[in-house]
Scaffold this motif. Structure first.
Motif, mmCIF file in Angstrom:
data_model
loop_
_atom_site.group_PDB
_atom_site.id
_atom_site.type_symbol
_atom_site.label_atom_id
_atom_site.label_comp_id
_atom_site.label_asym_id
_atom_site.label_seq_id
_atom_site.Cartn_x
_atom_site.Cartn_y
_atom_site.Cartn_z
ATOM 1 N N SER A 18 17.379 1.622 -33.577
ATOM 2 C CA SER A 18 16.446 1.705 -32.461
ATOM 3 C C SER A 18 15.241 0.825 -32.763
ATOM 4 O O SER A 18 14.285 1.265 -33.414
ATOM 5 N N THR A 42 15.170 1.910 -26.582
ATOM 6 C CA THR A 42 16.222 0.917 -26.806
ATOM 7 C C THR A 42 17.065 1.315 -28.007
ATOM 8 O O THR A 42 16.525 1.612 -29.062
ATOM 9 N N LEU A 55 24.427 -2.008 -26.335
ATOM 10 C CA LEU A 55 22.975 -2.020 -26.141
ATOM 11 C C LEU A 55 22.642 -1.100 -24.983
ATOM 12 O O LEU A 55 23.265 -1.172 -23.921
ATOM 13 N N SER A 56 21.680 -0.221 -25.196
ATOM 14 C CA SER A 56 21.205 0.670 -24.147
ATOM 15 C C SER A 56 19.684 0.545 -24.085
ATOM 16 O O SER A 56 19.014 0.653 -25.122
ATOM 17 N N HIS A 57 19.137 0.283 -22.868
ATOM 18 C CA HIS A 57 17.687 0.114 -22.734
ATOM 19 C C HIS A 57 17.200 0.868 -21.503
ATOM 20 O O HIS A 57 17.741 0.697 -20.408
ATOM 21 N N ARG A 58 16.179 1.717 -21.695
ATOM 22 C CA ARG A 58 15.600 2.452 -20.578
ATOM 23 C C ARG A 58 14.669 1.509 -19.809
ATOM 24 O O ARG A 58 13.622 1.089 -20.316
ATOM 25 N N THR A 81 18.577 3.420 -16.666
ATOM 26 C CA THR A 81 18.951 2.901 -17.980
ATOM 27 C C THR A 81 20.036 1.849 -17.817
ATOM 28 O O THR A 81 21.018 2.060 -17.097
ATOM 29 N N THR A 86 22.935 -0.701 -19.630
ATOM 30 C CA THR A 86 23.800 -0.766 -20.807
ATOM 31 C C THR A 86 24.606 -2.058 -20.793
ATOM 32 O O THR A 86 24.881 -2.623 -19.733
#
Length: 193
Positions: free
Chosen positions: A80, A85, A115-118, A124, A126
């Motif tokens: 992270s 993220t 990859l995951s990002h708010r 969100t 991805t």
């Protein structure tokens, strides 16, 4: 230490088919043995996961089927770099059964980077790419698969989210009949807590 937690893992499993003999008259029931050495990693909120390597064997009841065996590796890491993220990396090894008469089964090695990002408090994004290599015990050609996807998840409330994803997969093989290219679109609802 608190950062590394080494382990040794022994796995034992059995595959029992609904019908003792398949259409070719082969008994595909099997026993699986695996030995893995690894460690859990904990660097707090920024980095954590598990890494393991070892060896596995799947032995079939039918003596005419060759054992499927080979090196195995499993990995699940999460990094992270900033709040909201997450970057994930995973690797798995699977024993895959076969229905082809002259093929015992296969070892499937797969990896995935995600990859995951708010983006906002409710949205969100991805993205992910992956690759796999499948090697068969028998005359079947080895296969390599590449895939990728992008998606969004919108939280309607605390318990329900609307999700959507677009993906593409390409299968490469020395056997031209096994080559394949597919694209997919997925829309769904996710229950969460």
């Amino acid at each position: 230490s608190g950062v590394l937690s080494p382990f040794v893992e022994v796995r034992y499993g059995q595959r029992i088919t609904d019908e003792t003999l398949d259409s070719a008259g082969l008994n595909r029931n099997a026993t699986n043995y695996q030995l893995r050495l690894g460690t859990e990693i904990d660097l707090g909120e920024k980095f954590s996961g598990e890494v393991a390597v070892g060896y596995g064997v799947e032995q079939f009841e039918d003596a005419t089927l060759n054992d499927v065996k080979g090196a195995i590796a499993d990995m699940a890491l999460t990094w992270s770099p900033m709040r909201g993220t997450d970057v994930t990396f995973g690797a798995t090894t699977s024993f895959v059964p076969s229905g082809t008469e002259d093929v015992s089964g296969s070892l499937l090695y797969a990896t995935e980077l995600g990859l995951s990002h708010r983006l906002t408090s409710q949205l969100t994004g991805t993205a992910g790419i992956g690759a796999s290599y499948e090697t068969f015990e028998g005359p079947a050609a080895a296969e390599t698969t590449l895939n990728g996807s992008v998606g969004l998840a919108y939280n309607l409330n605390r318990y329900l989210a609307l999700t959507g994803r677009i993906g593409h997969e390409q299968i490469f093989s020395s056997d031209e009949t096994q080559r394949e290219s597919t694209s997919n679109v997925f829309v769904g609802m996710r229950l969460q807590r």
